[in-house]
Scaffold this motif. Structure first.
Motif, PDB file in Angstrom:
ATOM      1  N   ARG A 236       0.671  -1.261   0.096  1.00 32.57           N
ATOM      2  CA  ARG A 236      -0.015   0.232  -0.153  1.00 32.57           C
ATOM      3  C   ARG A 236       0.827   1.169  -0.131  1.00 32.57           C
ATOM      4  O   ARG A 236       0.421   2.343   0.661  1.00 32.57           O
ATOM      5  N   VAL A 237       2.151   1.292  -0.607  1.00 30.69           N
ATOM      6  CA  VAL A 237       2.970   2.361  -0.602  1.00 30.69           C
ATOM      7  C   VAL A 237       2.353   3.157  -1.971  1.00 30.69           C
ATOM      8  O   VAL A 237       2.689   2.363  -3.226  1.00 30.69           O
ATOM      9  N   LEU A 238       2.306   4.392  -1.899  1.00 34.14           N
ATOM     10  CA  LEU A 238       2.044   5.251  -3.128  1.00 34.14           C
ATOM     11  C   LEU A 238       3.061   6.153  -3.252  1.00 34.14           C
ATOM     12  O   LEU A 238       3.446   6.852  -2.200  1.00 34.14           O
ATOM     13  N   TRP A 239       3.346   6.396  -4.511  1.00 35.39           N
ATOM     14  CA  TRP A 239       4.525   7.409  -4.789  1.00 35.39           C
ATOM     15  C   TRP A 239       4.428   8.059  -6.308  1.00 35.39           C
ATOM     16  O   TRP A 239       3.460   7.743  -7.029  1.00 35.39           O
ATOM     17  N   LEU A 240       5.092   9.244  -6.164  1.00 36.15           N
ATOM     18  CA  LEU A 240       5.085  10.162  -7.530  1.00 36.15           C
ATOM     19  C   LEU A 240       6.474   9.577  -8.305  1.00 36.15           C
ATOM     20  O   LEU A 240       7.554   9.302  -7.618  1.00 36.15           O
ATOM     21  N   GLY A 241       6.448   8.925  -9.491  1.00 41.12           N
ATOM     22  CA  GLY A 241       7.526   8.461 -10.354  1.00 41.12           C
ATOM     23  C   GLY A 241       8.323   9.420 -10.790  1.00 41.12           C
ATOM     24  O   GLY A 241       7.818  10.496 -11.578  1.00 41.12           O
ATOM     25  N   VAL A 242       9.479   9.256 -10.635  1.00 46.65           N
ATOM     26  CA  VAL A 242      10.633  10.062 -11.160  1.00 46.65           C
ATOM     27  C   VAL A 242      11.095   9.537 -12.538  1.00 46.65           C
ATOM     28  O   VAL A 242      11.540   8.507 -12.674  1.00 46.65           O
ATOM     29  N   THR A 243      11.061  10.546 -13.624  1.00 39.79           N
ATOM     30  CA  THR A 243      11.438   9.903 -15.095  1.00 39.79           C
ATOM     31  C   THR A 243      12.790   9.739 -14.931  1.00 39.79           C
ATOM     32  O   THR A 243      13.677  10.665 -14.433  1.00 39.79           O
ATOM     33  N   VAL A 244      13.274   8.503 -15.504  1.00 40.90           N
ATOM     34  CA  VAL A 244      14.369   8.200 -15.553  1.00 40.90           C
ATOM     35  C   VAL A 244      15.283   8.788 -16.773  1.00 40.90           C
ATOM     36  O   VAL A 244      14.770   8.905 -17.795  1.00 40.90           O
ATOM     37  N   THR A 245      16.282   9.578 -16.619  1.00 38.10           N
ATOM     38  CA  THR A 245      17.146  10.093 -17.621  1.00 38.10           C
ATOM     39  C   THR A 245      18.726   9.454 -17.283  1.00 38.10           C
ATOM     40  O   THR A 245      18.866   9.070 -16.167  1.00 38.10           O
ATOM     41  N   GLU A 246      19.401  10.005 -18.378  1.00 38.64           N
ATOM     42  CA  GLU A 246      20.742   9.377 -18.310  1.00 38.64           C
ATOM     43  C   GLU A 246      21.434   9.883 -17.233  1.00 38.64           C
ATOM     44  O   GLU A 246      22.246   9.375 -16.471  1.00 38.64           O
ATOM     45  N   GLU A 247      21.225  11.361 -16.992  1.00 35.11           N
ATOM     46  CA  GLU A 247      21.488  12.272 -16.108  1.00 35.11           C
ATOM     47  C   GLU A 247      21.515  11.695 -14.817  1.00 35.11           C
ATOM     48  O   GLU A 247      22.122  11.338 -13.830  1.00 35.11           O
ATOM     49  N   LEU A 248      19.993  11.230 -14.672  1.00 30.02           N
ATOM     50  CA  LEU A 248      19.685  10.794 -13.091  1.00 30.02           C
ATOM     51  C   LEU A 248      20.482   9.416 -12.875  1.00 30.02           C
ATOM     52  O   LEU A 248      20.970   9.175 -11.846  1.00 30.02           O
ATOM     53  N   LEU A 249      20.415   8.479 -13.945  1.00 30.76           N
ATOM     54  CA  LEU A 249      21.197   7.212 -13.708  1.00 30.76           C
ATOM     55  C   LEU A 249      22.636   7.452 -13.642  1.00 30.76           C
ATOM     56  O   LEU A 249      23.287   6.750 -12.727  1.00 30.76           O
ATOM     57  N   ALA A 250      23.323   8.223 -14.163  1.00 32.22           N
ATOM     58  CA  ALA A 250      24.718   8.391 -13.831  1.00 32.22           C
ATOM     59  C   ALA A 250      24.822   9.020 -12.608  1.00 32.22           C
ATOM     60  O   ALA A 250      25.809   8.723 -11.667  1.00 32.22           O
ATOM     61  N   HIS A 251      24.151   9.987 -12.093  1.00 30.10           N
ATOM     62  CA  HIS A 251      24.285  10.571 -10.816  1.00 30.10           C
ATOM     63  C   HIS A 251      23.983   9.557  -9.684  1.00 30.10           C
ATOM     64  O   HIS A 251      24.722   9.480  -8.729  1.00 30.10           O
ATOM     65  N   HIS A 252      23.060   8.576  -9.842  1.00 29.53           N
ATOM     66  CA  HIS A 252      22.808   7.443  -8.899  1.00 29.53           C
ATOM     67  C   HIS A 252      24.088   6.622  -8.804  1.00 29.53           C
ATOM     68  O   HIS A 252      24.528   6.177  -7.642  1.00 29.53           O
ATOM     69  N   ARG A 253      24.612   6.133 -10.087  1.00 28.35           N
ATOM     70  CA  ARG A 253      25.706   5.313 -10.129  1.00 28.35           C
ATOM     71  C   ARG A 253      26.935   5.856  -9.176  1.00 28.35           C
ATOM     72  O   ARG A 253      27.419   5.310  -8.801  1.00 28.35           O
TER      73      ARG A 253
ATOM     74  N   PRO B 146      13.201   5.147  -9.221  1.00 29.90           N
ATOM     75  CA  PRO B 146      13.361   6.747  -8.541  1.00 29.90           C
ATOM     76  C   PRO B 146      11.648   7.079  -8.270  1.00 29.90           C
ATOM     77  O   PRO B 146      11.088   7.078  -9.096  1.00 29.90           O
ATOM     78  N   HIS B 147      11.768   7.458  -6.873  1.00 33.52           N
ATOM     79  CA  HIS B 147      10.258   7.933  -6.496  1.00 33.52           C
ATOM     80  C   HIS B 147      10.145   8.846  -5.466  1.00 33.52           C
ATOM     81  O   HIS B 147      11.149   8.768  -4.587  1.00 33.52           O
ATOM     82  N   CYS B 148       9.160   9.529  -5.503  1.00 33.78           N
ATOM     83  CA  CYS B 148       8.939  10.400  -4.093  1.00 33.78           C
ATOM     84  C   CYS B 148       7.803   9.844  -3.459  1.00 33.78           C
ATOM     85  O   CYS B 148       6.529   9.845  -3.849  1.00 33.78           O
ATOM     86  N   THR B 149       7.926   9.436  -2.309  1.00 38.03           N
ATOM     87  CA  THR B 149       6.741   8.525  -1.482  1.00 38.03           C
ATOM     88  C   THR B 149       5.792   9.580  -1.104  1.00 38.03           C
ATOM     89  O   THR B 149       6.091  10.653  -0.595  1.00 38.03           O
ATOM     90  N   ILE B 150       4.579   9.240  -1.343  1.00 40.39           N
ATOM     91  CA  ILE B 150       3.363  10.081  -0.583  1.00 40.39           C
ATOM     92  C   ILE B 150       2.714   9.494   0.389  1.00 40.39           C
ATOM     93  O   ILE B 150       2.404  10.285   1.284  1.00 40.39           O
ATOM     94  N   SER B 151       2.443   8.316   0.531  1.00 40.55           N
ATOM     95  CA  SER B 151       1.882   7.408   1.544  1.00 40.55           C
ATOM     96  C   SER B 151       2.659   5.813   1.737  1.00 40.55           C
ATOM     97  O   SER B 151       2.878   5.253   0.807  1.00 40.55           O
ATOM     98  N   MET B 152       2.728   5.833   3.000  1.00 40.19           N
ATOM     99  CA  MET B 152       3.335   4.301   2.995  1.00 40.19           C
ATOM    100  C   MET B 152       2.131   3.115   3.491  1.00 40.19           C
ATOM    101  O   MET B 152       2.427   2.262   3.550  1.00 40.19           O
ATOM    102  N   ARG B 153       0.811   3.814   3.614  1.00 37.46           N
ATOM    103  CA  ARG B 153      -0.179   2.887   4.170  1.00 37.46           C
ATOM    104  C   ARG B 153      -1.692   3.262   3.484  1.00 37.46           C
ATOM    105  O   ARG B 153      -2.532   3.520   4.510  1.00 37.46           O
ATOM    106  N   VAL B 154      -1.643   3.393   2.487  1.00 40.25           N
ATOM    107  CA  VAL B 154      -3.109   3.660   1.728  1.00 40.25           C
ATOM    108  C   VAL B 154      -3.980   2.606   2.066  1.00 40.25           C
ATOM    109  O   VAL B 154      -3.894   1.376   1.611  1.00 40.25           O
TER     110      VAL B 154
END
Length: 170
Positions: free
Chosen positions: A79-96, A120-128
């Motif tokens: 029941r975890v709800l989140w906003l999805g972050v669009t994956v980009t090369e820049e984001l993946l390189a940063h994460h790596r 990659p996500h921004c959590t909105i709720s942990m228990r909908v």
């Protein structure tokens, strides 16, 4: 006990997400904001049962900032709800880069946060509540798309009252 390396968002994005949290709460849907009042909107780059804040700070200081686009809504089992972050090369390189530095600094993280597995996500709720998932998703979709600039980072372990800002990040 959960410790996380969190990326914090600009004022505009933070306000919009906090407004979403409040709208969900008004509809009887618990948000991350009510789970712990110290939570702030963020995207987690790494998580573990424990993290040595000093080792993480040493591993990631000076990594350049990012701009993130949140364009979709998702949910994890439990029941975890989140906003999805669009994956980009820049984001993946940063994460790596961050994970290479964490590994070199002896910081162990959970597998689901490692490069190649991370969502990659921004959590909105942990228990909908199950009957409220549909309305909660609709409410989230109403505020998308959202562009956010990463303006800071920190190590947060809310269960143990640990917060260590990372100066020079972003």
């Amino acid at each position: 006990m959960v410790a996380a390396l969190e990326l914090y968002l600009d004022v505009h994005a933070t306000r919009r997400i906090r407004t979403l949290w409040q709208a969900l709460e008004a509809e009887g849907i618990p948000s991350l904001g009510s789970l712990n009042t110290k939570h702030r909107p963020h995207v987690s780059l790494a998580a573990a049962h424990r993290m040595d804040p000093e080792a993480v700070v040493a591993a990631v200081e000076g990594v350049p900032g990012l701009t993130l686009s949140m364009d979709f809504v998702g949910q994890f089992v439990g029941r975890v709800l989140w906003l999805g972050v669009t994956v980009t090369e820049e984001l993946l390189a940063h994460h790596r880069t961050v994970h290479e530095r964490l590994s070199a600094g002896g910081v162990e993280v959970w597998d689901q946060y490692r490069p190649g597995r991370w969502v990659p996500h921004c959590t909105i709720s942990m228990r909908v509540p199950n009957p409220m998932m549909g309305p909660a998703i609709r409410r989230c979709l109403e505020m998308l798309p959202l562009t956010a600039t990463v303006t800071g980072a920190g190590i947060a372990d809310h269960a143990n009252e640990i917060f260590k800002p990372i100066h020079g990040y972003a």
